[in-house]
Design a protein around this motif. Structure first.
Motif, PDB file in Angstrom:
ATOM      1  N   GLN A 277       0.836  -1.208   0.000  1.00  0.00           N
ATOM      2  CA  GLN A 277       0.000   0.000   0.000  1.00  0.00           C
ATOM      3  C   GLN A 277       0.868   1.255   0.000  1.00  0.00           C
ATOM      4  N   LEU A 280       2.373   1.763  -3.422  1.00  0.00           N
ATOM      5  CA  LEU A 280       1.360   2.236  -4.370  1.00  0.00           C
ATOM      6  C   LEU A 280       1.068   3.720  -4.153  1.00  0.00           C
ATOM      7  N   TYR A 299       5.991   0.485  -8.766  1.00  0.00           N
ATOM      8  CA  TYR A 299       5.037  -0.487  -9.311  1.00  0.00           C
ATOM      9  C   TYR A 299       5.729  -1.823  -9.578  1.00  0.00           C
ATOM     10  N   LEU A 311      -3.319  -5.744  -4.068  1.00  0.00           N
ATOM     11  CA  LEU A 311      -3.019  -4.549  -4.869  1.00  0.00           C
ATOM     12  C   LEU A 311      -2.244  -4.873  -6.143  1.00  0.00           C
ATOM     13  N   ASN A 314      -3.835  -3.431  -9.226  1.00  0.00           N
ATOM     14  CA  ASN A 314      -3.641  -1.973  -9.244  1.00  0.00           C
ATOM     15  C   ASN A 314      -2.271  -1.612  -9.805  1.00  0.00           C
ATOM     16  N   ALA A 315      -1.255  -2.330  -9.312  1.00  0.00           N
ATOM     17  CA  ALA A 315       0.111  -2.048  -9.754  1.00  0.00           C
ATOM     18  C   ALA A 315       0.285  -2.349 -11.247  1.00  0.00           C
ATOM     19  N   ASN A 318      -1.771   0.394 -13.250  1.00  0.00           N
ATOM     20  CA  ASN A 318      -1.165   1.725 -13.139  1.00  0.00           C
ATOM     21  C   ASN A 318       0.156   1.804 -13.894  1.00  0.00           C
TER      22      ASN A 318
END
Length: 366
Positions: A277, A280, A299, A311, A314-315, A318
């Motif tokens: 977290q 990120l 990332y 996550l 997300n990584a 992104n």
């Protein structure tokens, strides 16, 4: 038909030419141009969006639509501005408010101006005075709630959490079960989290998980997971307290200070669940500073070292966006989108990843 085709091809300039021609020929509704401007803004085609909304301002005789156009222009200008642009944006707000007056009809403009003063120019006292003046208007409870939300947000910016909680609580009580009341409850939780009252914040977030507003529910779930995972891991909540401080600094636009606090977490809490977290969050701050290589490194570290993290998608997403939009590495991005499709099919990014993967592969997309 041509306008629709150009929008599908993301050629918004040509779509604007077509829509202008249609409007000038028929002189009817500007709604299609409004829609085009919103699409262009969403797709980050800011020059086109500005042209569209300025054309609307020039073309309409309706004061309400003119004001809406000015709001969108100021919103986009703020979105793309750097600090040297801020005085000119302030001047525009002042001129428009002088033209239309500080009345209930310009309430949204006044709220936006107060936000700009507080969050961009650090003129918090002026912003609070402006908003408190609008509380005297004879307006609906819903409009009052919009003012009080912004007042609460500015008080959080000043770290006057208890005063902010008063405004948020008033909204929640006066507009029970509404979307804005749920948003106020989320702000209550967020303010409590910022000041380190994690238990109370978590209790509010549990209620919001079933919010009728999907965006509020998702935000509530993300914050609840952050708090609950780290409260269980660290009984003293040392890392979580640091993370909340960094989060508040980012909210206050003190990105360098936030990055430094996050660095202390990465150095002192290497094995804890909060690390992905933290990476990120820090990557997003690096992106805001246009330090794209450092963002990329963060990332990549999540992807390499935290394969079981929630996550992970997300990584991946992104980083793919970063590679396409800022680092001109579409092939590497294509591989990341593909990874989401095959290894994280249930991800909230799966639909967008599929579209972008196919576009980079050169498929004809209908």
């Amino acid at each position: 038909m041509l306008s629709w085709l150009f929008i599908q091809q993301k050629d918004y300039n040509k779509a604007f030419v077509q829509e202008k021609a249609i409007y000038k020929r028929e002189l009817e509704s500007l709604s299609r141009l409004v829609e085009l401007g919103l699409i262009a803004q969403t797709q980050k085609q800011f020059d086109v969006a500005l042209d569209v909304f300025n054309f609307i301002i020039e073309s309409t005789q309706n004061n309400g639509m003119k004001l809406a156009g000015h709001l969108k222009v100021l919103d986009i200008q703020t979105q793309i501005a750097v600090s040297k642009d801020y005085p000119a944006i302030k001047d525009s707000y002042v001129l428009i408010l002088e033209t239309y007056g500080k009345t209930p009809q310009t309430l949204e403009l006044q709220i936006n101006y107060a936000h700009f003063l507080a969050f961009y120019l650090n003129q918090k006292e002026d912003a609070i005075k402006l908003l408190k003046d609008t509380l005297k208007y004879n307006i609906s409870e819903l409009d009052l709630a919009s003012v009080k939300l912004e007042l609460g947000d500015i008080l959080v910016l000043e770290e006057k959490f208890n005063q902010a909680l008063i405004y948020y609580t008033q909204i929640e009580r006066n507009l029970k079960n509404s979307t804005v009341a749920q948003e106020a409850r989320f702000r209550i939780a967020k303010a409590s989290y910022y000041k380190g009252d994690f238990k109370w914040a978590e209790s509010q977030l549990k209620i919001l998980k079933s919010s009728t507003s999907q965006l509020t529910a998702n935000d509530a779930l993300d914050l609840k997971l952050l708090i609950s995972d780290n409260r269980a891991e660290d009984s003293l909540q040392i890392a979580l307290t640091k993370y909340a401080k960094a989060d508040l600094l980012a909210y206050q636009n003190k990105n360098d200070d936030a990055i430094n606090v996050l660095d202390t977490i990465l150095e002192a809490h290497k094995t804890e669940v909060i690390i992905p977290q933290t990476l990120l969050k820090q990557a997003a701050l690096f992106e805001a500073k246009k330090d794209y290589q450092k963002a990329k490194t963060n990332y990549q570290r999540i992807i390499a070292d935290f394969k079981d993290s929630i996550l992970m998608d997300n990584a991946l997403y992104n980083l793919a966006e970063l590679l396409v939009n800022h680092l001109a590495q579409p092939e590497e991005a294509k591989n990341l989108y593909e990874t989401i499709l095959f290894e994280h099919a249930d991800s909230i990014y799966a639909v967008e990843a599929r579209k972008k993967f196919r576009a980079l592969r050169g498929d004809a997309i209908n």
